[in-house]
Design a protein around this motif. Structure first.
Motif, PDB file in Angstrom:
ATOM      1  N   THR A 232       0.771  -1.282  -0.088  1.00  0.00           N
ATOM      2  CA  THR A 232       0.132  -0.014   0.000  1.00  0.00           C
ATOM      3  C   THR A 232       0.779   1.228   0.029  1.00  0.00           C
ATOM      4  N   LEU A 233       1.828   1.157   0.737  1.00  0.00           N
ATOM      5  CA  LEU A 233       2.599   2.562   0.850  1.00  0.00           C
ATOM      6  C   LEU A 233       3.486   2.723  -0.442  1.00  0.00           C
ATOM      7  N   MET A 234       4.022   1.710  -1.211  1.00  0.00           N
ATOM      8  CA  MET A 234       4.897   1.638  -2.239  1.00  0.00           C
ATOM      9  C   MET A 234       3.721   2.383  -3.391  1.00  0.00           C
ATOM     10  N   MET A 235       2.703   1.891  -3.497  1.00  0.00           N
ATOM     11  CA  MET A 235       1.465   2.116  -4.591  1.00  0.00           C
ATOM     12  C   MET A 235       1.330   3.442  -4.335  1.00  0.00           C
ATOM     13  N   SER A 236       0.798   4.112  -3.095  1.00  0.00           N
ATOM     14  CA  SER A 236       0.182   5.392  -3.049  1.00  0.00           C
ATOM     15  C   SER A 236       1.411   6.397  -3.266  1.00  0.00           C
ATOM     16  N   ILE A 237       2.801   6.168  -3.058  1.00  0.00           N
ATOM     17  CA  ILE A 237       3.756   7.159  -3.395  1.00  0.00           C
ATOM     18  C   ILE A 237       4.134   7.060  -5.070  1.00  0.00           C
ATOM     19  N   ALA A 238       3.960   5.930  -5.493  1.00  0.00           N
ATOM     20  CA  ALA A 238       4.449   5.569  -6.946  1.00  0.00           C
ATOM     21  C   ALA A 238       3.433   6.434  -7.733  1.00  0.00           C
ATOM     22  N   MET A 239       2.182   6.330  -7.512  1.00  0.00           N
ATOM     23  CA  MET A 239       1.136   6.749  -8.312  1.00  0.00           C
ATOM     24  C   MET A 239       1.198   8.026  -8.695  1.00  0.00           C
ATOM     25  N   PHE A 240       1.706   9.037  -8.031  1.00  0.00           N
ATOM     26  CA  PHE A 240       1.667  10.564  -8.506  1.00  0.00           C
ATOM     27  C   PHE A 240       2.510  10.574  -9.580  1.00  0.00           C
ATOM     28  N   GLY A 241       3.537  10.315  -9.847  1.00  0.00           N
ATOM     29  CA  GLY A 241       4.505  10.350 -10.964  1.00  0.00           C
ATOM     30  C   GLY A 241       3.755   9.817 -12.216  1.00  0.00           C
ATOM     31  N   ALA A 242       3.390   8.745 -12.183  1.00  0.00           N
ATOM     32  CA  ALA A 242       2.542   8.236 -13.257  1.00  0.00           C
ATOM     33  C   ALA A 242       1.268   8.960 -13.645  1.00  0.00           C
ATOM     34  N   MET A 243       0.537   9.252 -12.839  1.00  0.00           N
ATOM     35  CA  MET A 243      -0.630   9.984 -13.190  1.00  0.00           C
ATOM     36  C   MET A 243      -0.274  11.381 -13.486  1.00  0.00           C
ATOM     37  N   PHE A 244       0.460  12.171 -12.826  1.00  0.00           N
ATOM     38  CA  PHE A 244       1.151  13.481 -13.519  1.00  0.00           C
ATOM     39  C   PHE A 244       1.611  13.340 -14.780  1.00  0.00           C
ATOM     40  N   THR A 245       2.350  12.211 -15.384  1.00  0.00           N
ATOM     41  CA  THR A 245       2.824  12.174 -16.530  1.00  0.00           C
ATOM     42  C   THR A 245       1.334  11.768 -17.499  1.00  0.00           C
ATOM     43  N   TRP A 246       0.371  11.254 -17.080  1.00  0.00           N
ATOM     44  CA  TRP A 246      -0.575  10.842 -18.041  1.00  0.00           C
ATOM     45  C   TRP A 246      -1.318  12.289 -18.319  1.00  0.00           C
ATOM     46  N   LEU A 247      -1.273  13.063 -17.226  1.00  0.00           N
ATOM     47  CA  LEU A 247      -1.801  14.406 -17.338  1.00  0.00           C
ATOM     48  C   LEU A 247      -1.333  15.354 -18.358  1.00  0.00           C
ATOM     49  N   MET A 248       0.167  14.946 -18.433  1.00  0.00           N
ATOM     50  CA  MET A 248       0.929  15.925 -19.125  1.00  0.00           C
ATOM     51  C   MET A 248       0.937  15.308 -20.700  1.00  0.00           C
ATOM     52  N   ILE A 249       0.819  14.147 -20.701  1.00  0.00           N
ATOM     53  CA  ILE A 249       0.577  13.563 -22.213  1.00  0.00           C
ATOM     54  C   ILE A 249      -0.586  14.173 -22.937  1.00  0.00           C
ATOM     55  N   PHE A 250      -1.669  14.507 -21.941  1.00  0.00           N
ATOM     56  CA  PHE A 250      -2.774  15.016 -22.789  1.00  0.00           C
ATOM     57  C   PHE A 250      -2.612  16.689 -22.874  1.00  0.00           C
ATOM     58  N   VAL A 251      -1.837  17.302 -22.029  1.00  0.00           N
ATOM     59  CA  VAL A 251      -1.586  18.660 -22.255  1.00  0.00           C
ATOM     60  C   VAL A 251      -0.725  18.587 -23.548  1.00  0.00           C
ATOM     61  N   THR A 252       0.522  17.915 -23.291  1.00  0.00           N
ATOM     62  CA  THR A 252       1.440  18.003 -24.491  1.00  0.00           C
ATOM     63  C   THR A 252       0.900  17.575 -26.035  1.00  0.00           C
ATOM     64  N   HIS A 253      -0.190  16.796 -25.898  1.00  0.00           N
ATOM     65  CA  HIS A 253      -1.283  16.463 -27.265  1.00  0.00           C
ATOM     66  C   HIS A 253      -1.673  17.662 -27.608  1.00  0.00           C
TER      67      HIS A 253
END
Length: 471
Positions: A368-389
């Motif tokens: 649970t700990l690893m998942m909660s801190i790992a999620m931000f960078g990936a979700m932020f990247t997905w957000l930025m992929i949409f913005v970049t497009h």
């Protein structure tokens, strides 16, 4: 202007040369599936079910919609510019150097930590057979084996990942067939059947808020589909491979996730879902088929190894891209005779060390700990992929790509809004409160690091490129 833009991106491609094109279109599809069908489905789905109940099907449908929009936007940019820096390089070129710097490091850190979630899950799975053996031993042993595979060559990685993913697909198909047969043959009053959807508090037992929170975990399950964009630089035929992988991956993922969850909820009441064991193993144990639980536990173990294998590959290539861009020490951009950046691979194993420590200190909550801190960078990247497009569509000056995202700009705008909403939601949950707190602090640290050490370097590099182009 068109010549300037083309030259600028050509320089990004040139500095990332050296990786060997050894991946087939089939391997590319399996890499995407390998990254996305892993712990998020086989273990994380238990978390999502506990948040949303049977409404988790809506959670995963929303996650599938976001993944579909993302793959469309990413496929268009990747067909136009296949390079290992991928969405980090696109953000650098179409938004600005700071955006490229932050996206690459956010994504790299996310998957370095995601590797840790996989090895933490491996420790959970191995308890099924060896409850008395410390999880640390499994973490070290399996990690060493996969690091060795990634250090060999991209062809070796692609072959192993193809085998892993093929086994996962076969197992999921078998699970769907066996589960459907078991539900169909279940006698009335057995506690098995679609009546389980409403038997324990209704279809939406924890309200729509629970369904929305379940989307956070559902999204974590889909993370990894973007790996084909990074792997495109090492594909034999990038345009064909990316287009084919996009079309095949999304259909399979949606069917796999929604069908398996629908059957799982019909066989085992949602109230029995949890993180102490894969819900897939619970379902197989419930069917009473001899050795079924042990067989599916082996499959979910392979799924974790597959996702970990994929994540090691991706983090290594992203660090390679950072180094070649001048945003990390030059040693991480060096290649072996087999065209593998082994120094970048070594650095990208940090998450394994973090997971090993957390597993030793907090064995019950390490995942649970690893998942909660790992999620931000990936979700932020997905957000930025949409913005970049959105920036890409406005500023792209080359020939029309072979693949075009439909419904522009509404698809990218909707994807960006959904991702932003999910990121904000993490701050209002007990389980994922660390996600945004850690993430915002990390982004601020990256911006400061860029301003202090790399901003002047980016300006000088841009001036050199302009001079080289005769502008």
């Amino acid at each position: 202007m068109a010549i300037e833009k083309k030259h600028a991106f050509d320089s990004i491609v040139e500095r990332e040369r050296g990786l060997r094109r050894g991946l087939s279109a089939g391997q590319m599809t399996m890499i995407a599936i390998g990254g996305a069908v892993g712990t998020g489905l086989f273990l994380g789905s238990g978390f999502a079910i506990s948040f949303a109940g049977p409404g988790v099907l809506v959670s995963y449908a929303v996650g599938a919609l976001i993944a579909l929009l993302l793959m469309g936007a990413l496929a268009e940019m990747t067909v136009a510019h296949p390079t290992s820096g991928s969405f980090g390089a696109y953000a650098e070129h179409y938004i600005g150097p700071l955006a490229g710097f932050v996206v690459r490091y956010a994504y790299w850190s996310a998957y370095v930590l995601a590797v840790g979630t996989e090895v933490a899950a491996i420790a959970v799975y191995m308890k099924f057979w060896f409850p008395g053996v410390p999880g640390l031993w499994w973490i070290v042993g399996f990690s060493a084996a996969l690091i060795a595979v990634n250090a060999m060559s991209v062809r070796a990685y692609g072959t192993i990942e193809y085998l892993f993913s093929s086994l996962k697909i076969a197992a999921i198909v078998a699970f769907i067939l066996l589960g459907a047969w078991y539900v169909w043959r279940a006698p009335a009053g057995s506690g098995v059947g679609f009546a389980n959807y409403t038997a324990h508090g209704g279809l939406i037992p924890k309200g729509w808020w629970g369904v929305w929170v379940g989307t956070i975990v559902a999204l974590f399950s889909y993370l990894g589909v973007e790996t084909i964009a990074v792997a495109a630089a090492e594909a034999q035929d990038p345009q064909r491979a990316v287009t084919r992988a996009f079309r095949g991956t999304i259909l399979r993922l949606v069917l796999f996730y929604l069908l398996t969850l629908a059957l799982m909820l019909a066989i085992v009441p949602w109230t029995e879902a949890g993180a102490n064991q894969s819900p897939f193993v619970k379902v197989m144990a419930e069917t009473g088929v001899p050795y079924a639980a042990g067989a599916i536990n082996f499959v979910v173990l392979v799924a974790a190894l597959s996702a970990m294998n994929s994540q090691l590959y991706i983090t290594t290539r992203m660090m390679f891209s950072l180094s070649r861009a001048g945003y990390a020490p030059a040693v991480f951009g060096r290649l072996t005779r087999s065209s593998v950046p082994t120094a970048a691979l070594s650095l990208s194993t940090i998450g394994i060390a973090v997971a090993a420590v957390l597993n030793a200190l907090y064995p019950q909550t390490a995942f649970t700990l690893m998942m909660s801190i790992a999620m931000f960078g990936a979700m932020f990247t997905w957000l930025m992929i949409f913005v970049t497009h959105l920036f890409f569509r406005r500023r792209y000056a080359g020939p029309t790509p072979a693949f075009r995202m439909w419904g522009h700009p509404f698809g990218s705008v909707l994807g960006a809004l959904l991702m932003a909403g999910i990121l904000v939601t993490t701050a209002f949950t007990r389980e994922f409160r660390m996600t945004l707190a850690y993430g915002l602090a990390f982004v601020v640290a990256l911006v400061v690091a860029y301003a202090v050490w790399y901003r002047r370097r980016a300006i000088v590099a841009a001036e050199k490129e302009a001079s080289r182009a005769g502008l």
